[in-house]
Each structure stands twice: as structure tokens, then as C-alpha cells.
Design a protein around this motif. Sequence first.
Motif, PDB file in Angstrom:
ATOM      1  N   LEU A   1      -0.476  12.834  -9.629  1.00  0.00           N
ATOM      2  CA  LEU A   1       0.754  13.224  -8.916  1.00  0.00           C
ATOM      3  C   LEU A   1       1.995  12.710  -9.677  1.00  0.00           C
TER       4      LEU A   1
ATOM      5  N   CYS B   1       3.671  19.532  -2.318  1.00  0.00           N
ATOM      6  CA  CYS B   1       4.409  18.607  -3.209  1.00  0.00           C
ATOM      7  C   CYS B   1       5.328  19.456  -4.098  1.00  0.00           C
ATOM      8  N   PRO B   2       6.621  19.653  -3.698  1.00  0.00           N
ATOM      9  CA  PRO B   2       7.508  20.537  -4.458  1.00  0.00           C
ATOM     10  C   PRO B   2       7.687  20.149  -5.931  1.00  0.00           C
TER      11      PRO B   2
ATOM     12  N   PHE C   1       0.100  10.856   0.262  1.00  0.00           N
ATOM     13  CA  PHE C   1      -0.139  12.278   0.049  1.00  0.00           C
ATOM     14  C   PHE C   1      -1.526  12.492  -0.579  1.00  0.00           C
TER      15      PHE C   1
ATOM     16  N   CYS D   1       7.043  15.747   0.284  1.00  0.00           N
ATOM     17  CA  CYS D   1       5.841  16.291   0.930  1.00  0.00           C
ATOM     18  C   CYS D   1       5.762  15.883   2.396  1.00  0.00           C
TER      19      CYS D   1
ATOM     20  N   THR E   1       6.684   9.702  -7.896  1.00  0.00           N
ATOM     21  CA  THR E   1       8.101   9.362  -7.716  1.00  0.00           C
ATOM     22  C   THR E   1       8.386   8.884  -6.287  1.00  0.00           C
ATOM     23  N   ASN E   2       7.393   9.031  -5.405  1.00  0.00           N
ATOM     24  CA  ASN E   2       7.577   8.674  -3.985  1.00  0.00           C
ATOM     25  C   ASN E   2       8.840   9.302  -3.394  1.00  0.00           C
ATOM     26  N   CYS E   3       9.085  10.548  -3.730  1.00  0.00           N
ATOM     27  CA  CYS E   3      10.332  11.218  -3.321  1.00  0.00           C
ATOM     28  C   CYS E   3      10.314  11.661  -1.860  1.00  0.00           C
ATOM     29  N   LYS E   4       9.146  11.654  -1.236  1.00  0.00           N
ATOM     30  CA  LYS E   4       8.962  12.023   0.187  1.00  0.00           C
ATOM     31  C   LYS E   4       9.114  13.525   0.446  1.00  0.00           C
TER      32      LYS E   4
HETATM   33  S1  SF4 Z   1       6.414  15.323  -2.791  1.00  0.00           S
HETATM   34 FE1  SF4 Z   1       5.086  13.630  -2.096  1.00  0.00          FE
HETATM   35  S2  SF4 Z   1       3.377  13.590  -3.522  1.00  0.00           S
HETATM   36 FE2  SF4 Z   1       4.975  14.845  -4.438  1.00  0.00          FE
HETATM   37  S3  SF4 Z   1       6.109  13.412  -5.754  1.00  0.00           S
HETATM   38 FE3  SF4 Z   1       7.148  13.444  -3.782  1.00  0.00          FE
HETATM   39  S4  SF4 Z   1       6.196  11.778  -2.572  1.00  0.00           S
HETATM   40 FE4  SF4 Z   1       4.879  12.179  -4.319  1.00  0.00          FE
END
Ligand code: SF4
Length: 178
Positions: A122, A152-153, A138, A130, A125-128
Motif C-alpha cells: 500500500l 484506496c484512491p 485498511f 479509504c 501514507t495513512n492519508c485516511k
Molecule cells: S487511502 Fe487508506 S490505504 Fe490508501 S494510502 Fe490512504 S490510508 Fe493508506
Amino acid sequence: MLIEKYDLEVFTPPCEPGAERYAAKARLIADISEVLPYLNATLRGAIYHPGAQALTWKKGGHNIAFHAYEIATSNVEDRDGAEKELKGLIELVNRTWERRAEITPDTTTRQRPTPMAIYKLLPNTNCKGCGESTCYSFALKLAAAQKKLADCPPLTEPQYAEKLAALEEVVIEAPAIA
Ligand code: SF4
């Protein structure tokens, strides 16, 4: 038709009293062992256990098991849903059996990817994006077929193309039973 008659039971598993999750079980008169390699060939994410004449499968967090004389689903949110899913599974077995001439049976036993193996692929980046707080959360849901890669965009960004291709090889997204 392979399964014509069965007894259907919907219940709350005794190990989870009050958990408000439901299980359903169909006891069969016909032996469905022969259809298992055909289901193994067509259901993504299924795991065939030839010694036990059983096939297990996860769909949306529900645990599904096909045995010679029994089909069961568990961890379903409500009673009606459990019954409906089980009836769908019976139709699936019958449809697969009717189509068996078009399917190459598969008797291999696949391994599910571990959450850690998924996590490593994956973006991390822990961007959230998803809806999960971390990429590892995730990965846990992806491993349990409760999320899809499309959730996961960032994975569609060009810099993650290789990771996405690798994930598409290992992640098993269970299809809906229709
Ligand atoms: S969308 Fe979720 S799985 Fe994908 S990079 Fe962000 S936190 Fe990680």
C-alpha cells in the motif's frame, strides 16, 4: 439440479450470545463434494480443503463454508440477511453444477495473503482516503474482503502503478453472489 431439498436453520452462534450476529446452515440430502473443485475454480478467494471435502470463502466479512452435506454462513448482521445469503449460496452451487462442462475444476489449495503482505504494497501514507485511520487498518479489511482496492484512491496515481499491479495479483476480492 444438484440441491433440490434442504433443511435451513438460522441461529445466533452459542459462542456469541448477545452478539447480534447470525449464522445460517443448510443440511443437504445430496452430497455436493463433486462441485467443490468447480467452485474453487470460479470463486475468487475460496480455499479448498480436499482432505476435509470442504471449501471456505469470505464474502463481505461473512464466513462461508461448503461441506459435503452442509452449507453454512456466519457473522451476518441480521436474521433475514443470513437466510437470504444461504439461499443465494444454494443457487450458486446449483448454477455452478449446471455449468460444470464449461469450467476446468481446480483442486489446488490457495493461500490468502497476510495483512502484512498487503500492507507492504500500500502507499503507506495513512492519508485516511479509504475511511480507515491507517494503511494497516485498511490492509486488515482488504485481507478479510471487507474493502476493495478501489477504496484506496491514491493507488490509481501513476507512482503506485507497480504496487497496484502487485496487489491485483495477491488480493482476492470476493464477488457478490448474484
Ligand atoms: S487511502 Fe487508506 S490505504 Fe490508501 S494510502 Fe490512504 S490510508 Fe493508506
